[in-house]
Design an enzyme around this catalytic site. Structure first.
Site, PDB file in Angstrom:
ATOM      1  N   ALA A 197       3.586 -22.522  27.086  1.00 19.87           N
ATOM      2  CA  ALA A 197       4.070 -23.945  26.703  1.00 19.87           C
ATOM      3  C   ALA A 197       1.818 -24.364  26.513  1.00 19.87           C
ATOM      4  O   ALA A 197       1.943 -25.446  26.057  1.00 19.87           O
ATOM      5  CB  ALA A 197       2.935 -23.856  28.287  1.00 19.87           C
TER       6      ALA A 197
ATOM      7  N   ARG B 134      -1.935 -25.194  15.618  1.00 24.66           N
ATOM      8  CA  ARG B 134      -2.513 -24.478  14.036  1.00 24.66           C
ATOM      9  C   ARG B 134      -1.310 -24.637  13.241  1.00 24.66           C
ATOM     10  O   ARG B 134      -0.507 -24.390  11.912  1.00 24.66           O
ATOM     11  CB  ARG B 134      -2.825 -22.846  14.170  1.00 24.66           C
ATOM     12  CG  ARG B 134      -4.687 -23.423  15.053  1.00 24.66           C
ATOM     13  CD  ARG B 134      -5.082 -21.455  15.199  1.00 24.66           C
ATOM     14  NE  ARG B 134      -4.745 -21.485  16.424  1.00 24.66           N
ATOM     15  CZ  ARG B 134      -4.826 -20.671  17.170  1.00 24.66           C
ATOM     16  NH1 ARG B 134      -5.598 -19.765  16.611  1.00 24.66           N
ATOM     17  NH2 ARG B 134      -4.583 -20.196  18.518  1.00 24.66           N
TER      18      ARG B 134
ATOM     19  N   ASP C  15       4.049 -16.319  21.392  1.00 24.36           N
ATOM     20  CA  ASP C  15       3.900 -16.540  19.491  1.00 24.36           C
ATOM     21  C   ASP C  15       3.489 -15.449  19.337  1.00 24.36           C
ATOM     22  O   ASP C  15       3.619 -14.882  18.190  1.00 24.36           O
ATOM     23  CB  ASP C  15       2.894 -17.630  19.630  1.00 24.36           C
ATOM     24  CG  ASP C  15       1.885 -16.795  20.244  1.00 24.36           C
ATOM     25  OD1 ASP C  15       1.940 -15.691  20.636  1.00 24.36           O
ATOM     26  OD2 ASP C  15       0.755 -17.120  19.754  1.00 24.36           O
TER      27      ASP C  15
ATOM     28  N   ASN D 114       0.468 -17.366  14.508  1.00 24.19           N
ATOM     29  CA  ASN D 114      -0.708 -19.503  15.252  1.00 24.19           C
ATOM     30  C   ASN D 114       0.098 -19.757  14.165  1.00 24.19           C
ATOM     31  O   ASN D 114       0.011 -21.544  14.431  1.00 24.19           O
ATOM     32  CB  ASN D 114      -2.393 -18.856  15.335  1.00 24.19           C
ATOM     33  CG  ASN D 114      -2.419 -18.011  16.621  1.00 24.19           C
ATOM     34  OD1 ASN D 114      -2.115 -17.856  17.811  1.00 24.19           O
ATOM     35  ND2 ASN D 114      -3.136 -17.477  15.979  1.00 24.19           N
TER      36      ASN D 114
ATOM     37  N   ARG E  90      34.608 -25.047   5.268  1.00 33.88           N
ATOM     38  CA  ARG E  90      34.108 -26.842   6.208  1.00 33.88           C
ATOM     39  C   ARG E  90      34.368 -25.839   7.873  1.00 33.88           C
ATOM     40  O   ARG E  90      35.341 -25.210   8.412  1.00 33.88           O
ATOM     41  CB  ARG E  90      33.855 -27.560   6.366  1.00 33.88           C
ATOM     42  CG  ARG E  90      33.298 -28.357   5.262  1.00 33.88           C
ATOM     43  CD  ARG E  90      33.444 -29.553   4.148  1.00 33.88           C
ATOM     44  NE  ARG E  90      33.040 -31.084   5.800  1.00 33.88           N
ATOM     45  CZ  ARG E  90      33.866 -31.615   5.441  1.00 33.88           C
ATOM     46  NH1 ARG E  90      34.929 -32.012   4.520  1.00 33.88           N
ATOM     47  NH2 ARG E  90      33.356 -32.624   6.087  1.00 33.88           N
TER      48      ARG E  90
ATOM     49  N   ASN F 151      52.408 -21.844  -0.706  1.00 34.66           N
ATOM     50  CA  ASN F 151      51.357 -21.911  -2.166  1.00 34.66           C
ATOM     51  C   ASN F 151      51.140 -23.502  -3.104  1.00 34.66           C
ATOM     52  O   ASN F 151      51.752 -24.162  -3.076  1.00 34.66           O
ATOM     53  CB  ASN F 151      52.413 -21.637  -3.643  1.00 34.66           C
ATOM     54  CG  ASN F 151      51.333 -20.522  -5.036  1.00 34.66           C
ATOM     55  OD1 ASN F 151      50.105 -21.415  -4.289  1.00 34.66           O
ATOM     56  ND2 ASN F 151      51.852 -20.826  -5.970  1.00 34.66           N
TER      57      ASN F 151
ATOM     58  N   ALA G 137      46.892 -26.525  -8.444  1.00 35.68           N
ATOM     59  CA  ALA G 137      45.703 -26.980  -8.852  1.00 35.68           C
ATOM     60  C   ALA G 137      45.643 -28.306  -8.261  1.00 35.68           C
ATOM     61  O   ALA G 137      46.591 -28.860  -8.170  1.00 35.68           O
ATOM     62  CB  ALA G 137      45.382 -26.655  -9.534  1.00 35.68           C
TER      63      ALA G 137
ATOM     64  N   TYR H 174      42.250 -39.252   5.112  1.00 29.92           N
ATOM     65  CA  TYR H 174      41.336 -39.891   6.025  1.00 29.92           C
ATOM     66  C   TYR H 174      42.048 -41.540   5.424  1.00 29.92           C
ATOM     67  O   TYR H 174      41.911 -41.879   4.552  1.00 29.92           O
ATOM     68  CB  TYR H 174      40.184 -40.037   6.148  1.00 29.92           C
ATOM     69  CG  TYR H 174      39.326 -41.054   6.707  1.00 29.92           C
ATOM     70  CD1 TYR H 174      39.090 -40.826   8.174  1.00 29.92           C
ATOM     71  CD2 TYR H 174      37.746 -41.660   5.632  1.00 29.92           C
ATOM     72  CE1 TYR H 174      38.483 -41.978   8.501  1.00 29.92           C
ATOM     73  CE2 TYR H 174      37.103 -42.232   6.144  1.00 29.92           C
ATOM     74  CZ  TYR H 174      37.194 -42.482   7.501  1.00 29.92           C
ATOM     75  OH  TYR H 174      36.250 -43.464   8.911  1.00 29.92           O
TER      76      TYR H 174
ATOM     77  N   SER I 291      50.918 -28.771  -8.722  1.00 29.53           N
ATOM     78  CA  SER I 291      49.434 -29.195  -8.572  1.00 29.53           C
ATOM     79  C   SER I 291      50.019 -30.677  -8.889  1.00 29.53           C
ATOM     80  O   SER I 291      50.957 -31.141  -9.050  1.00 29.53           O
ATOM     81  CB  SER I 291      49.906 -28.255  -9.813  1.00 29.53           C
ATOM     82  OG  SER I 291      49.280 -26.257 -10.539  1.00 29.53           O
TER      83      SER I 291
END
Ligand code: UD1
Ligand code: CA
Length: 482
Positions: free
Chosen positions: A15, A20, A111, A236, A340, A384, A387, A394, A412
């Protein structure tokens, strides 16, 4: 170990302000090896088999409580210390929460993250072994005892009190035996001792440590249990956080190495990560959160994985960054791939240099080897992706899905303007902008026809050269004019 802690309530004090640390975050929520400090004492108490765990919260209580609820659920109870005015007062706040049949209380600090289940059990067992004593406590000897409460003993060697550094005489300050802060007390003694506390000390606080002097005052002995200094370090400030984390991390790595994992110097692995056997973790790798790595994987230099599930025999080449992703068996990722959240890669799939995936599923054996953005995609098996391919997901307002069915070939430099579906086995010619669905087995081609003008290259070069020279002359004339 579990039976040793029958009818024993563990009380974790968490608590305090943590002044420090010089932080807006409550001290016990600062992280070591990936988890908040308070996680460790609570886990240790549960592992030791305490019949209940009560965490005393106050400063930042809503954050501390919500973290612990999420991590441990209903196994943890909370008591509130309104105002942090000392560890003794905090311990008192836990009294109303103690189970009715509680015979023993194990109190320690939020701690001190290096304290493990075995360390706690040892103190509780010391109380069992000394039925006439009401209190057992850990002690340890440090070369530099600065900041800790000192253990004061009488001429016969019995513990008579703990003296906080700020209240020590110069002689007391020279004592190197300190109080690490783990106490096992009989419940009735605990209640009486806490009721006797007064804030007559340098800090004007109720010290939990004063329960130690209460025992000999009424003729009882306090049992001291010598404990290893490296697990007893309390945090601390941030320097101590750094030191404790170094010890914890080394411990973790040793455990993994002994279990059959090669971990090179400079890798960082958080508590909570699981590693199979024959995994190789190269330098500079960071494995975070709930990441789990299957047997035989190689995680190469500089890769950072956060909450990633990796199947067996996966090769993650240097500088791959992945978060909240799943990678199937024998897949190959990197170098410089970015997965992501919600990326799911099938078995033996390949994701190569500068390829970014977001919320995209890549089927078994499918490949996206170079320079691509695959966002909001559902990609089947044996696909496949060439590149420079982009899933244009979006429109400035909403995200849309691109679906590539099994066996599709994307040449590609193609763009797929979502929502769009490319049917099974279809072939998208290089540099095509796909704006409508492609039927299964079809060829989609959308690019302007090439026109070759014979001999035109020399004429074009001569024209550009003349233009360059003219510009140079004009500049020189202008400079002379000045
Ligand atoms: C404490 C001990 C000291 C011991 C050291 C070991 C006391 C008086 N001193 O000192 O003898 O050597 O730990 O690390 O107990 N807390 C509360 N409410 C409060 C104050 C503190 O819940 O009002 C909690 C803190 O959140 C923390 C723990 O108690 O987790 C310890 O408090 P801290 O202020 O760090 O005590 P130390 O000065 O380290
Ligand atoms: Ca402390």
């Amino acid at each position: 170990m579990n039976s040793a802690l029958a009818r024993t309530s563990a009380v974790v004090l968490a608590a305090g302000f943590g002044t420090r640390m010089k932080s807006t975050l409550p001290k016990v929520l600062h992280r070591s090896c990936g988890l908040p400090l308070v996680h460790y004492p609570v886990r240790a108490a549960l592992e030791a088999g305490a019949s209940e765990v009560i965490v005393v919260v106050g400063h930042g209580r809503e954050h501390v409580e919500s973290y612990l609820r999420e991590a441990f659920g209903a196994r943890v109870k909370f008591a509130l210390q309104d105002k942090p005015c000392g560890t003794g007062d905090a311990a008192r706040a836990a009294l109303p929460a103690l189970a009715a049949d509680c015979e023993r209380v194990l109190v320690f600090y939020g701690d001190a993250p290096l304290v493990g289940a075995a360390d706690l059990a040892k103190i509780a067992e010391a109380l069992d072994e000394n039925p006439t004593s009401p209190l057992a406590m850990a002690t340890c000897t440090l070369a530099d005892p600065t900041g800790y409460g000192r253990v004061l003993r009488d001429a016969t060697g019995h513990i008579v009190a703990i003296r906080e550094q700020k209240d020590c005489t110069p002689e007391e300050r020279a004592v190197t035996e300190i109080n690490p802060g783990i106490y096992a007390a009989r419940a009735d003694f605990f209640r009486e001792a806490l009721a006797s506390l007064t804030p007559n000390n340098a800090q004007g606080e109720y010290y939990l440590t004063d329960i130690v002097a209460f025992a000999p005052e009424r003729g009882d002995r306090v049992i001291g249990v010598a404990s290893s200094p490296d697990v007893m370090i309390g945090i601390n400030d941030r320097q101590q956080l750094f030191e404790a984390e170094a010890t914890m991390h080394e411990r973790l790595l040793t455990k993994h190495r002994k279990a059959g994992v090669t971990i090179r110097e400079g890798a960082r692995i958080e508590d909570g990560v699981t590693l199979g056997t024959d995994v190789i973790v190269e330098s500079g790798v960071v494995l975070r959160g709930k990441t789990s790595i299957g047997n035989g994987c190689q995680i190469d230099v500089g890769s950072v994985l956060t909450n990633v599930t990796v199947g067996e025999n996966v090769r993650i080449k240097p500088y791959t960054v992945a978060e909240d992703a799943v990678i199937g068996r024998a897949a190959q990722i990197g170098p410089f791939s970015h997965l992501r959240p919600a990326s799911v890669l099938g078995e033996e799939s390949h994701v190569g240099n500068f390829v970014e995936l977001k919320k995209t599923t890549l089927g078994n054996r499918s490949k996206a080897n170079h320079l691509a953005y695959l966002g909001d995609g559902i990609v089947g098996e044996d696909v496949n992706v060439g590149a420079g391919t982009i899933f244009c997901n979006y429109d400035g307002f909403q995200k849309h899905t691109t679906i590539l069915e099994d066996g599709v070939f994307i040449g590609s430099d193609s763009q797929l303007v979502a929502p769009v579906r490319v049917g099974k086995g279809a072939y998208v010619a290089t540099a095509t902008c796909v704006t409508k669905d492609v039927p299964a087995g079809a060829l989609a081609i959308a690019r302007t026809k090439q026109d070759n003008k014979d001999g035109y290259a020399d004429r074009l070069k001569a024209r550009f050269k003349a233009a360059k020279e003219a510009a140079k002359k004009a500049l020189e004339a202008e400079e002379k004019g000045v």
